[in-house]
Design a protein around this motif. Structure first.
Motif, PDB file in Angstrom:
ATOM      1  N   ASP A   7     -34.296 -25.937 -30.882  1.00 22.61           N
ATOM      2  CA  ASP A   7     -33.494 -25.253 -29.174  1.00 22.61           C
ATOM      3  C   ASP A   7     -32.874 -25.554 -28.199  1.00 22.61           C
ATOM      4  OD1 ASP A   7     -33.254 -22.648 -28.050  1.00 22.61           O
ATOM      5  OD2 ASP A   7     -34.958 -21.656 -27.605  1.00 22.61           O
ATOM      6  N   LEU A   8     -32.171 -25.434 -27.992  1.00 26.49           N
ATOM      7  CA  LEU A   8     -31.134 -26.355 -26.826  1.00 26.49           C
ATOM      8  C   LEU A   8     -32.094 -26.342 -25.893  1.00 26.49           C
ATOM      9  CD1 LEU A   8     -29.906 -28.289 -26.234  1.00 26.49           C
ATOM     10  CD2 LEU A   8     -28.315 -26.890 -25.352  1.00 26.49           C
ATOM     11  N   ALA A   9     -32.770 -27.252 -24.911  1.00 26.92           N
ATOM     12  CA  ALA A   9     -33.462 -27.178 -23.742  1.00 26.92           C
ATOM     13  C   ALA A   9     -32.993 -27.865 -22.419  1.00 26.92           C
ATOM     14  CB  ALA A   9     -35.095 -27.778 -24.342  1.00 26.92           C
ATOM     15  N   ALA A  10     -33.534 -27.156 -21.649  1.00 21.20           N
ATOM     16  CA  ALA A  10     -33.409 -28.216 -19.879  1.00 21.20           C
ATOM     17  C   ALA A  10     -34.245 -29.552 -19.793  1.00 21.20           C
ATOM     18  CB  ALA A  10     -33.027 -27.752 -19.562  1.00 21.20           C
ATOM     19  N   SER A  11     -34.020 -30.137 -18.835  1.00 20.98           N
ATOM     20  CA  SER A  11     -34.905 -31.217 -19.127  1.00 20.98           C
ATOM     21  C   SER A  11     -36.741 -30.594 -18.463  1.00 20.98           C
ATOM     22  CB  SER A  11     -34.535 -31.455 -17.012  1.00 20.98           C
ATOM     23  OG  SER A  11     -34.738 -30.745 -16.197  1.00 20.98           O
ATOM     24  N   ASP A  12     -36.672 -29.184 -17.559  1.00 19.89           N
ATOM     25  CA  ASP A  12     -37.840 -27.884 -18.076  1.00 19.89           C
ATOM     26  C   ASP A  12     -38.194 -28.061 -19.717  1.00 19.89           C
ATOM     27  OD1 ASP A  12     -39.666 -25.825 -18.603  1.00 19.89           O
ATOM     28  OD2 ASP A  12     -38.542 -25.007 -16.553  1.00 19.89           O
ATOM     29  N   PRO A  13     -38.340 -27.835 -20.462  1.00 16.15           N
ATOM     30  CA  PRO A  13     -37.902 -27.088 -22.446  1.00 16.15           C
ATOM     31  C   PRO A  13     -38.948 -25.867 -21.768  1.00 16.15           C
ATOM     32  CG  PRO A  13     -40.954 -28.969 -21.490  1.00 16.15           C
ATOM     33  CD  PRO A  13     -40.526 -29.615 -20.474  1.00 16.15           C
ATOM     34  N   PHE A  42     -29.648 -33.002 -25.824  1.00 15.00           N
ATOM     35  CA  PHE A  42     -28.410 -33.118 -26.793  1.00 15.00           C
ATOM     36  C   PHE A  42     -28.060 -34.347 -27.326  1.00 15.00           C
ATOM     37  CE2 PHE A  42     -26.608 -29.887 -23.388  1.00 15.00           C
ATOM     38  CZ  PHE A  42     -25.562 -29.490 -24.290  1.00 15.00           C
ATOM     39  N   THR A  43     -28.943 -34.886 -27.354  1.00 22.13           N
ATOM     40  CA  THR A  43     -29.046 -36.697 -27.416  1.00 22.13           C
ATOM     41  C   THR A  43     -30.342 -36.815 -29.062  1.00 22.13           C
ATOM     42  OG1 THR A  43     -29.984 -37.729 -25.679  1.00 22.13           O
ATOM     43  CG2 THR A  43     -28.327 -37.887 -25.764  1.00 22.13           C
ATOM     44  N   ASP A  44     -31.252 -35.823 -29.054  1.00 24.74           N
ATOM     45  CA  ASP A  44     -32.068 -35.991 -29.995  1.00 24.74           C
ATOM     46  C   ASP A  44     -30.923 -35.695 -31.506  1.00 24.74           C
ATOM     47  OD1 ASP A  44     -33.667 -36.336 -27.823  1.00 24.74           O
ATOM     48  OD2 ASP A  44     -34.617 -33.735 -28.189  1.00 24.74           O
ATOM     49  N   GLY A  52     -27.204 -32.442 -41.066  1.00 26.04           N
ATOM     50  CA  GLY A  52     -26.222 -33.087 -41.819  1.00 26.04           C
ATOM     51  C   GLY A  52     -25.324 -33.455 -40.987  1.00 26.04           C
ATOM     52  N   GLN A  53     -25.459 -32.611 -39.006  1.00 24.91           N
ATOM     53  CA  GLN A  53     -24.656 -32.473 -38.507  1.00 24.91           C
ATOM     54  C   GLN A  53     -26.003 -32.872 -36.775  1.00 24.91           C
ATOM     55  OE1 GLN A  53     -24.127 -29.273 -36.765  1.00 24.91           O
ATOM     56  NE2 GLN A  53     -26.640 -29.206 -37.155  1.00 24.91           N
ATOM     57  N   GLY A  54     -24.963 -31.912 -35.464  1.00 25.61           N
ATOM     58  CA  GLY A  54     -25.189 -32.487 -34.810  1.00 25.61           C
ATOM     59  C   GLY A  54     -26.007 -31.673 -33.829  1.00 25.61           C
ATOM     60  N   ARG A  55     -25.374 -31.063 -34.036  1.00 26.03           N
ATOM     61  CA  ARG A  55     -26.003 -29.560 -32.904  1.00 26.03           C
ATOM     62  C   ARG A  55     -26.959 -28.383 -33.618  1.00 26.03           C
ATOM     63  NH1 ARG A  55     -19.260 -28.166 -31.918  1.00 26.03           N
ATOM     64  NH2 ARG A  55     -19.180 -29.931 -31.065  1.00 26.03           N
ATOM     65  N   VAL A  56     -27.319 -27.711 -32.615  1.00 21.43           N
ATOM     66  CA  VAL A  56     -28.252 -26.303 -32.891  1.00 21.43           C
ATOM     67  C   VAL A  56     -27.266 -25.178 -32.322  1.00 21.43           C
ATOM     68  CG1 VAL A  56     -30.285 -27.882 -32.017  1.00 21.43           C
ATOM     69  CG2 VAL A  56     -29.359 -26.937 -30.676  1.00 21.43           C
ATOM     70  N   PRO A  57     -28.131 -24.244 -33.005  1.00 25.96           N
ATOM     71  CA  PRO A  57     -29.331 -24.009 -33.914  1.00 25.96           C
ATOM     72  C   PRO A  57     -29.295 -24.799 -35.180  1.00 25.96           C
ATOM     73  CG  PRO A  57     -28.020 -21.757 -33.637  1.00 25.96           C
ATOM     74  CD  PRO A  57     -26.349 -22.550 -33.013  1.00 25.96           C
ATOM     75  N   VAL A  58     -30.635 -25.058 -35.460  1.00 30.00           N
ATOM     76  CA  VAL A  58     -31.563 -25.436 -36.971  1.00 30.00           C
ATOM     77  C   VAL A  58     -32.247 -24.133 -36.899  1.00 30.00           C
ATOM     78  CG1 VAL A  58     -31.724 -27.236 -37.782  1.00 30.00           C
ATOM     79  CG2 VAL A  58     -29.854 -27.564 -36.510  1.00 30.00           C
ATOM     80  N   LEU A  59     -31.921 -23.949 -38.085  1.00 28.03           N
ATOM     81  CA  LEU A  59     -33.490 -23.241 -38.700  1.00 28.03           C
ATOM     82  C   LEU A  59     -33.858 -24.148 -40.112  1.00 28.03           C
ATOM     83  CD1 LEU A  59     -34.844 -20.337 -38.836  1.00 28.03           C
ATOM     84  CD2 LEU A  59     -33.363 -20.170 -40.449  1.00 28.03           C
ATOM     85  N   ILE A  60     -34.933 -24.142 -39.766  1.00 30.13           N
ATOM     86  CA  ILE A  60     -35.800 -24.149 -40.857  1.00 30.13           C
ATOM     87  C   ILE A  60     -36.896 -23.546 -41.872  1.00 30.13           C
ATOM     88  CG2 ILE A  60     -37.446 -26.446 -41.814  1.00 30.13           C
ATOM     89  CD1 ILE A  60     -34.989 -27.522 -40.613  1.00 30.13           C
ATOM     90  N   ASP A  61     -36.269 -22.683 -42.695  1.00 30.92           N
ATOM     91  CA  ASP A  61     -37.155 -22.022 -43.377  1.00 30.92           C
ATOM     92  C   ASP A  61     -37.229 -22.859 -44.545  1.00 30.92           C
ATOM     93  OD1 ASP A  61     -38.097 -20.114 -44.576  1.00 30.92           O
ATOM     94  OD2 ASP A  61     -36.316 -18.791 -44.744  1.00 30.92           O
ATOM     95  N   ARG A 128     -27.477 -36.906 -19.479  1.00 30.65           N
ATOM     96  CA  ARG A 128     -26.441 -36.722 -18.520  1.00 30.65           C
ATOM     97  C   ARG A 128     -25.310 -37.396 -18.654  1.00 30.65           C
ATOM     98  NH1 ARG A 128     -28.581 -35.354 -13.052  1.00 30.65           N
ATOM     99  NH2 ARG A 128     -29.866 -33.110 -13.228  1.00 30.65           N
ATOM    100  N   ASP A 129     -25.560 -38.230 -19.077  1.00 33.96           N
ATOM    101  CA  ASP A 129     -24.395 -39.896 -19.272  1.00 33.96           C
ATOM    102  C   ASP A 129     -23.069 -39.132 -20.834  1.00 33.96           C
ATOM    103  OD1 ASP A 129     -24.793 -41.450 -17.233  1.00 33.96           O
ATOM    104  OD2 ASP A 129     -26.092 -42.643 -18.358  1.00 33.96           O
ATOM    105  N   TYR A 130     -24.402 -38.266 -21.542  1.00 31.95           N
ATOM    106  CA  TYR A 130     -23.521 -37.815 -22.747  1.00 31.95           C
ATOM    107  C   TYR A 130     -22.696 -36.393 -22.329  1.00 31.95           C
ATOM    108  CZ  TYR A 130     -22.818 -34.856 -26.497  1.00 31.95           C
ATOM    109  OH  TYR A 130     -22.200 -33.351 -27.091  1.00 31.95           O
ATOM    110  N   PHE A 131     -23.401 -35.907 -21.623  1.00 36.03           N
ATOM    111  CA  PHE A 131     -22.903 -34.530 -20.936  1.00 36.03           C
ATOM    112  C   PHE A 131     -21.703 -34.662 -20.130  1.00 36.03           C
ATOM    113  CE2 PHE A 131     -21.894 -30.555 -18.835  1.00 36.03           C
ATOM    114  CZ  PHE A 131     -22.039 -29.586 -20.117  1.00 36.03           C
ATOM    115  N   ARG A 132     -21.591 -35.442 -19.155  1.00 33.25           N
ATOM    116  CA  ARG A 132     -20.916 -35.731 -18.239  1.00 33.25           C
ATOM    117  C   ARG A 132     -19.685 -36.200 -18.757  1.00 33.25           C
ATOM    118  NH1 ARG A 132     -19.404 -36.731 -13.770  1.00 33.25           N
ATOM    119  NH2 ARG A 132     -21.071 -36.032 -12.723  1.00 33.25           N
TER     120      ARG A 132
END
Length: 231
Positions: A7-13, A42-44, A52-61, A128-132
């Motif tokens: 789940d995508l988080a800000a600096s505050d988790p 974003f950089t995790d 196999g890709q780089g975006r969330v959401p990712v669900l593990i079941d 931040r660098d990635y996002f900008r």
């Protein structure tokens, strides 16, 4: 192992702000499925490499790895068919898919230009660098310029929501008398903005605000308890 959602988080988790992850969380709540969330930034990329890709959401079941909010919704509907339906049948699934496309283009596309700098302000330093770089490449301008005219632009965004208002004048939810996945698809972008920006997207007396408030209070106030702004 139970259900886990990256789940995508800000600096505050605890501040979670992906519109797509919010769709998935409400789908899980609707299905009455217990789940844990894992804060992701974003950089995790390595943390979700198994998808196999780089975006969330990712669900593990268990041994299943499912990504993309729409794919996750259809997976939950089929894998947990004994739980409350997200769509109410194949016709509802098809209608929700249309709403999903509309929300991605009109809502997400409209909102991002209004709040992109507020997102940047909440990011962990490592993102931040990635996002900008990625957003300036996408929009073809400096990050600070993307939302510079948002006070003028917001009127056009509000006008674009008229089809939604027409429906809500006839029924309390997009899904009818009770919310379904079509509601969660549209709620996700509004909750995304609410979690990272105090910019007012809607006039206080807008019928969409009343609809949004009902969904904030759904599932025992699950979405309302999230760290967010009042706008």
């Amino acid at each position: 192992m139970g259900l886990c959602l990256y789940d995508l988080a800000a600096s505050d988790p605890e501040r979670r702000f992906s519109p797509y992850c919010w769709r998935t969380k409400l789908a899980l709540m609707h299905k009455d499925l217990a789940f844990d969330t894992i804060p992701w930034r974003f950089t995790d990329k390595d943390a979700i490499a198994s998808s196999g890709q780089g975006r969330v959401p990712v669900l593990i079941d268990g041994d299943r790895v499912v990504f993309d909010s729409w794919t996750i919704a259809t997976y939950l509907e089929d894998a947990y068919a004994d739980r409350p339906s997200l769509f109410g049948g194949e016709g509802g699934r098809a209608a929700a898919r249309f709403v999903n496309g509309w929300a991605d283009s009109v809502l997400v596309g409209g909102i991002v230009r209004l709040v992109v700098n507020d997102i940047f302000a909440h990011l962990d330093e490592k993102d931040r660098d990635y996002f900008r770089e990625s957003r300036e490449k996408r929009f073809g301008m400096k990050l600070e310029d993307i939302s510079a005219d948002r006070d003028k632009r917001v009127g056009g965004f509000r006008d674009s929501l008229d089809p939604m208002r027409i429906l809500l004048r006839a029924q309390p939810y997009l899904g009818g008398d009770a919310p379904n996945y079509a509601d969660y698809v549209v709620f996700g972008p509004f909750q995304w903005a609410r979690c990272i920006s105090d910019f007012r997207l809607l006039a206080p007396d807008d019928i969409i605000v009343a609809w949004r408030d009902r969904l904030l209070d759904a599932f025992g106030g699950f979405a309302r308890r999230a760290p967010a702004y009042a706008s």
